[in-house]
Design an enzyme around this catalytic site. Sequence first.
Site, PDB file in Angstrom:
ATOM      1  N   SER A 115     -17.278   2.445  -6.248  1.00  8.93           N
ATOM      2  CA  SER A 115     -17.636   1.045  -6.011  1.00  8.93           C
ATOM      3  C   SER A 115     -19.081   0.985  -5.567  1.00  8.93           C
ATOM      4  CB  SER A 115     -16.719   0.451  -4.936  1.00  8.93           C
ATOM      5  OG  SER A 115     -15.393   0.450  -5.411  1.00  8.93           O
ATOM      6  N   CYS A 117     -14.732  -3.921   3.768  1.00 10.54           N
ATOM      7  CA  CYS A 117     -15.721  -4.524   2.864  1.00 10.54           C
ATOM      8  C   CYS A 117     -15.643  -6.039   3.051  1.00 10.54           C
ATOM      9  CB  CYS A 117     -15.436  -4.146   1.420  1.00 10.54           C
ATOM     10  SG  CYS A 117     -15.622  -2.380   1.137  1.00 10.54           S
ATOM     11  N   GLY A 166      -6.412  -0.149   0.166  1.00  3.84           N
ATOM     12  CA  GLY A 166      -6.710   1.128   0.800  1.00  3.84           C
ATOM     13  C   GLY A 166      -7.834   1.905   0.151  1.00  3.84           C
ATOM     14  N   GLU A 167      -8.320   2.904   0.888  1.00  2.96           N
ATOM     15  CA  GLU A 167      -9.351   3.807   0.392  1.00  2.96           C
ATOM     16  C   GLU A 167      -8.665   5.149   0.082  1.00  2.96           C
ATOM     17  OE1 GLU A 167     -12.450   3.987  -0.691  1.00  2.96           O
ATOM     18  OE2 GLU A 167     -12.155   6.145  -0.795  1.00  2.96           O
ATOM     19  N   CYS A 185     -13.667  -8.388   0.510  1.00  2.00           N
ATOM     20  CA  CYS A 185     -12.341  -7.935   0.086  1.00  2.00           C
ATOM     21  C   CYS A 185     -11.245  -8.448   1.016  1.00  2.00           C
ATOM     22  CB  CYS A 185     -12.331  -6.411   0.042  1.00  2.00           C
ATOM     23  SG  CYS A 185     -10.711  -5.702  -0.280  1.00  2.00           S
ATOM     24  N   CYS A 237      -6.549  -1.388   5.004  1.00  6.91           N
ATOM     25  CA  CYS A 237      -7.704  -0.532   4.690  1.00  6.91           C
ATOM     26  C   CYS A 237      -8.689  -0.597   5.841  1.00  6.91           C
ATOM     27  CB  CYS A 237      -8.372  -1.019   3.408  1.00  6.91           C
ATOM     28  SG  CYS A 237      -9.778   0.006   2.890  1.00  6.91           S
ATOM     29  N   ASN A 241     -13.528 -12.213  -7.462  1.00 13.95           N
ATOM     30  CA  ASN A 241     -12.295 -12.965  -7.434  1.00 13.95           C
ATOM     31  C   ASN A 241     -12.200 -13.627  -6.058  1.00 13.95           C
ATOM     32  OD1 ASN A 241      -9.765 -13.673  -8.471  1.00 13.95           O
ATOM     33  ND2 ASN A 241      -9.422 -11.577  -9.184  1.00 13.95           N
ATOM     34  N   HIS A 254     -21.593  -1.814  -6.381  1.00  8.48           N
ATOM     35  CA  HIS A 254     -21.833  -3.200  -5.967  1.00  8.48           C
ATOM     36  C   HIS A 254     -23.282  -3.564  -5.689  1.00  8.48           C
ATOM     37  CE1 HIS A 254     -17.580  -3.200  -6.159  1.00  8.48           C
ATOM     38  NE2 HIS A 254     -17.299  -2.989  -4.894  1.00  8.48           N
ATOM     39  N   CYS A 314      -1.647  -0.848 -11.008  1.00  7.15           N
ATOM     40  CA  CYS A 314      -2.669  -0.712  -9.969  1.00  7.15           C
ATOM     41  C   CYS A 314      -1.933  -0.463  -8.653  1.00  7.15           C
ATOM     42  CB  CYS A 314      -3.478  -2.003  -9.916  1.00  7.15           C
ATOM     43  SG  CYS A 314      -4.675  -2.042  -8.575  1.00  7.15           S
ATOM     44  N   GLU A 335       0.706  -4.050  -1.813  1.00  3.29           N
ATOM     45  CA  GLU A 335       0.676  -4.724  -3.103  1.00  3.29           C
ATOM     46  C   GLU A 335       0.583  -3.732  -4.254  1.00  3.29           C
ATOM     47  OE1 GLU A 335      -2.496  -7.545  -3.135  1.00  3.29           O
ATOM     48  OE2 GLU A 335      -1.736  -8.586  -1.363  1.00  3.29           O
ATOM     49  N   CYS A 380      -7.304  -7.463  -4.985  1.00  4.83           N
ATOM     50  CA  CYS A 380      -6.895  -6.598  -3.888  1.00  4.83           C
ATOM     51  C   CYS A 380      -6.595  -7.342  -2.586  1.00  4.83           C
ATOM     52  CB  CYS A 380      -8.035  -5.597  -3.658  1.00  4.83           C
ATOM     53  SG  CYS A 380      -7.657  -4.371  -2.446  1.00  4.83           S
TER      54      CYS A 380
HETATM   55  N1  SAH Z   1     -11.166   1.396  -1.595  1.00  9.00           N
HETATM   56  C1  SAH Z   1     -11.374   1.539  -3.014  1.00  9.00           C
HETATM   57  C2  SAH Z   1     -10.400   0.679  -3.827  1.00  9.00           C
HETATM   58  C3  SAH Z   1     -10.636  -0.788  -3.609  1.00  9.00           C
HETATM   59  S1  SAH Z   1     -10.092  -2.005  -4.754  1.00  9.00           S
HETATM   60  C4  SAH Z   1     -12.802   1.182  -3.347  1.00  9.00           C
HETATM   61  O1  SAH Z   1     -13.511   0.685  -2.480  1.00  9.00           O
HETATM   62  O2  SAH Z   1     -13.219   1.410  -4.482  1.00  9.00           O
HETATM   63  C5  SAH Z   1     -10.908  -1.731  -6.265  1.00  9.00           C
HETATM   64  C6  SAH Z   1     -12.203  -2.497  -6.498  1.00  9.00           C
HETATM   65  O3  SAH Z   1     -12.080  -3.912  -6.353  1.00  9.00           O
HETATM   66  C7  SAH Z   1     -13.336  -2.083  -5.572  1.00  9.00           C
HETATM   67  O4  SAH Z   1     -14.492  -1.883  -6.334  1.00  9.00           O
HETATM   68  C8  SAH Z   1     -13.477  -3.281  -4.671  1.00  9.00           C
HETATM   69  O5  SAH Z   1     -14.758  -3.333  -4.090  1.00  9.00           O
HETATM   70  C9  SAH Z   1     -13.188  -4.408  -5.618  1.00  9.00           C
HETATM   71  N2  SAH Z   1     -12.793  -5.687  -5.005  1.00  9.00           N
HETATM   72  C10 SAH Z   1     -12.139  -5.895  -3.839  1.00  9.00           C
HETATM   73  N3  SAH Z   1     -11.953  -7.211  -3.636  1.00  9.00           N
HETATM   74  C11 SAH Z   1     -12.483  -7.861  -4.686  1.00  9.00           C
HETATM   75  C12 SAH Z   1     -12.587  -9.236  -5.055  1.00  9.00           C
HETATM   76  N4  SAH Z   1     -12.105 -10.204  -4.292  1.00  9.00           N
HETATM   77  N5  SAH Z   1     -13.204  -9.531  -6.234  1.00  9.00           N
HETATM   78  C13 SAH Z   1     -13.679  -8.560  -7.025  1.00  9.00           C
HETATM   79  N6  SAH Z   1     -13.615  -7.243  -6.737  1.00  9.00           N
HETATM   80  C14 SAH Z   1     -13.023  -6.892  -5.572  1.00  9.00           C
END
Ligand code: SAH
Length: 358
Positions: free
Chosen positions: A218, A122, A165-166, A125, A118, A294, A220, A111, A98, A338
């Site tokens: 990230s 998490c 992805g990371e 996600c 990935c 989200n 959280h 983005c 994506e 994501c």
């Molecule tokens: N692997 C990287 C990039 C991930 S996406 C990382 O972990 O940072 C970027 C951000 O979106 C991350 O902070 C991730 O935790 C967050 N994210 C993923 N899914 C989400 C969702 N459904 N709602 C809100 N944030 C989300």
Amino acid sequence: MTALETFEKTALLGQTIEDLESFAKSLGEPAYRGRQIADWIYRRGAAAFEEMSDLPKRFRERLGSEAPVGTAQVAYRQTSGDGTVKFLLELADGERIETVYLPYEDRASVCVSSQAGCPMACDFCATGKSGYRRNLAAGEIVDQVLCAQRFSGRRIDHVVFMGMGEPLLNLPNLLKSIRLLNREVGIAQRQIAVSTVGLIPAIRELAREKLRITLAVSLHSPEDSVRARLMPAAKKYPVTSLVRAAAEYAEQTGRRVTYEYTLLKGINDTPEQARLLARLLKGAVCAVNLIPFNPIGPGGDYARPDGSRIARFRLELEEAGIAVTQRAERGRDIAAACGQLRRRMETEHVSQPSDGPA
Ligand code: SAH
């Protein structure tokens, strides 16, 4: 050979100007032909050799039989009411990733994904739920920016590695893609942000590159127990060590670190967590980016806190002197979080999203 190796060996996207000069010479052409190819693929976004009108026709035909440019196919495309466009790109080996195009009045951002799937898993996600396939090649990363640029007709000036992805698990290709985006596509380093789940050794490695890019971590939660529950990768790295590594990154690169904080109702959105977070980040050169969760659809256990709860959390941080930004809601109507689009396509068998196949 893996799909990644095959792409790296054959595709022109992902190669530096020097590589392309040698490639031209290997075909019995002068080196400047390589520079012309670089200009076409990186600056003018050509997806096919026929477009490269200042190359002799004979040479273009030869190129076509020697190597692919390496652009992905747009499998689906969805446009949101706010102008956000989500692309589902199909790579040469059939993997789907994506990419999101985010237009603003004063800038245009993309983005990008750094991996197909990935492995970080998490819990909240969508990408984390659908498993890991492979790293992306540098060219496959750069291609996402060029694709958004080609489609929108607007010059992209910001790139965030916040797609699937990371990025820090794909460090060599990440670095290569950043250098290509910077030198060949023309995107300033300070307009590039890399988001990580918080892999400390890789953060240190990235800091040594002394790039002027933004590191987004990230977080959280300020608590190890909550982080570990949300993000399995957090089990290895205590949050205090992570904040220290991020501070070292800021010191070594001169760039302020961003902490991402996805707000999950009843889990990490309490005033108590906000106070702990403020204490953890006291004195750090950083900003906190609040991202209201989200929802990811079927199978998701989490919810987004309501507005007043988010405002309270934000105020708690601001009163402690922490810089706070809140992610503007974009593309909610098109599953822009994501991994959501790919996941939806897999779980609901959606065959015709709003815009349909591209
Ligand atoms: N692997 C990287 C990039 C991930 S996406 C990382 O972990 O940072 C970027 C951000 O979106 C991350 O902070 C991730 O935790 C967050 N994210 C993923 N899914 C989400 C969702 N459904 N709602 C809100 N944030 C989300």
